[in-house]
Scaffold this motif. Structure first.
Motif, PDB file in Angstrom:
ATOM      1  N   UNK A 284       0.860  -1.185   0.000  1.00 15.80           N
ATOM      2  CA  UNK A 284       0.000   0.000   0.000  1.00 15.80           C
ATOM      3  C   UNK A 284       0.898   1.236   0.000  1.00 15.80           C
ATOM      4  N   UNK A 285       0.360   2.424  -0.304  1.00 11.27           N
ATOM      5  CA  UNK A 285       1.181   3.637  -0.240  1.00 11.27           C
ATOM      6  C   UNK A 285       1.861   3.778   1.134  1.00 11.27           C
ATOM      7  N   UNK A 286       3.134   4.142   1.111  1.00  4.88           N
ATOM      8  CA  UNK A 286       3.924   4.307   2.331  1.00  4.88           C
ATOM      9  C   UNK A 286       5.159   5.121   2.002  1.00  4.88           C
ATOM     10  N   UNK A 287       5.946   5.477   3.030  1.00  6.02           N
ATOM     11  CA  UNK A 287       7.259   6.065   2.792  1.00  6.02           C
ATOM     12  C   UNK A 287       8.296   5.207   3.503  1.00  6.02           C
ATOM     13  N   UNK A 288       9.557   5.350   3.058  1.00  6.99           N
ATOM     14  CA  UNK A 288      10.672   4.629   3.676  1.00  6.99           C
ATOM     15  C   UNK A 288      11.646   5.616   4.288  1.00  6.99           C
ATOM     16  N   UNK A 289      12.494   5.107   5.184  1.00  2.00           N
ATOM     17  CA  UNK A 289      13.496   5.936   5.849  1.00  2.00           C
ATOM     18  C   UNK A 289      14.823   5.966   5.085  1.00  2.00           C
ATOM     19  N   UNK A 290      14.809   5.478   3.860  1.00  2.12           N
ATOM     20  CA  UNK A 290      16.002   5.438   3.011  1.00  2.12           C
ATOM     21  C   UNK A 290      15.656   5.996   1.626  1.00  2.12           C
ATOM     22  N   UNK A 291      16.674   6.494   0.933  1.00  2.00           N
ATOM     23  CA  UNK A 291      16.521   6.828  -0.482  1.00  2.00           C
ATOM     24  C   UNK A 291      16.564   5.512  -1.258  1.00  2.00           C
ATOM     25  N   UNK A 292      15.809   5.429  -2.350  1.00  2.00           N
ATOM     26  CA  UNK A 292      15.764   4.172  -3.097  1.00  2.00           C
ATOM     27  C   UNK A 292      15.876   4.418  -4.595  1.00  2.00           C
ATOM     28  N   UNK A 293      16.674   3.585  -5.231  1.00  2.00           N
ATOM     29  CA  UNK A 293      16.751   3.533  -6.684  1.00  2.00           C
ATOM     30  C   UNK A 293      16.060   2.245  -7.119  1.00  2.00           C
ATOM     31  N   UNK A 294      15.062   2.370  -7.975  1.00  2.00           N
ATOM     32  CA  UNK A 294      14.324   1.219  -8.472  1.00  2.00           C
ATOM     33  C   UNK A 294      14.753   0.979  -9.911  1.00  2.00           C
ATOM     34  N   UNK A 295      15.248  -0.209 -10.202  1.00  2.00           N
ATOM     35  CA  UNK A 295      15.664  -0.596 -11.548  1.00  2.00           C
ATOM     36  C   UNK A 295      14.736  -1.695 -12.035  1.00  2.00           C
ATOM     37  N   UNK A 296      13.978  -1.401 -13.087  1.00  2.00           N
ATOM     38  CA  UNK A 296      13.023  -2.362 -13.642  1.00  2.00           C
ATOM     39  C   UNK A 296      13.783  -3.372 -14.499  1.00  2.00           C
ATOM     40  N   UNK A 297      13.690  -4.660 -14.138  1.00  2.00           N
ATOM     41  CA  UNK A 297      14.423  -5.712 -14.834  1.00  2.00           C
ATOM     42  C   UNK A 297      13.586  -6.445 -15.877  1.00  2.00           C
ATOM     43  N   UNK A 298      12.320  -6.725 -15.549  1.00  2.00           N
ATOM     44  CA  UNK A 298      11.407  -7.420 -16.473  1.00  2.00           C
ATOM     45  C   UNK A 298      10.005  -6.860 -16.302  1.00  2.00           C
ATOM     46  N   UNK A 299       9.214  -6.992 -17.337  1.00  2.00           N
ATOM     47  CA  UNK A 299       7.817  -6.582 -17.258  1.00  2.00           C
ATOM     48  C   UNK A 299       7.651  -5.082 -17.088  1.00  2.00           C
ATOM     49  N   UNK A 300       6.516  -4.700 -16.521  1.00  2.00           N
ATOM     50  CA  UNK A 300       6.187  -3.288 -16.309  1.00  2.00           C
ATOM     51  C   UNK A 300       5.586  -3.110 -14.935  1.00  2.00           C
TER      52      UNK A 300
END
Length: 135
Positions: free
Chosen positions: A47-63
């Motif tokens: 569900x919508x939330x926030x994290x205590x870290x910066x995050x880089x999301x790299x999409x590997x497969x699909x969408x």
């Protein structure tokens, strides 16, 4: 629902290298919070939330369709802990700053304290999240 696999850099040299480069460039601890997420079609991991870290999301497969909202105010911009899960109704008054679909090879940066959520459509998604810890 998503299947989460922790510490992918232990098994994949490319992810290990990305973690090493990010750590050197940002002077932050990187990789202890690297995770891969496999999400089936027509599903959402969290569900919508926030994290205590910066995050880089790299999409590997699909969408995967992502939404990112800015923090509610300056006091909540740099949290020390992750948030609880929020409902869609609670997100209605938040400031949406990004909305879009990541495809294979795309990267999304989600700053610490920014609300975010993601879901799949007709196909599965596999992405890796690499987190920067500032402690």
């Amino acid at each position: 629902m998503s299947l989460q696999c922790i510490n992918p850099q232990s098994y994949n040299n490319e992810i290990w290298y990305i973690c090493e480069i990010l750590q050197e460039l940002t002077n932050s601890f990187v990789g202890a919070r690297a995770n891969t997420y496999l999400t089936p079609a027509n599903s959402a991991g969290f569900a919508p939330h926030w994290d205590e870290v910066d995050a880089f999301i790299l999409q590997l497969e699909g969408k995967k369709y992502w939404r990112v909202w800015s923090p509610a105010d300056g006091d909540s911009a740099l949290p020390d802990e992750s948030s609880r899960n929020f409902t869609e109704k609670e997100m209605a008054d938040k400031n949406l700053v990004f909305e879009g679909t990541l495809e294979e090879g795309d990267i999304l940066y989600v700053p610490r304290g920014f609300y975010h959520s993601a879901s799949t459509g007709k196909e599965h998604s596999l992405h890796v999240t690499i987190s920067l810890c500032h402690n």
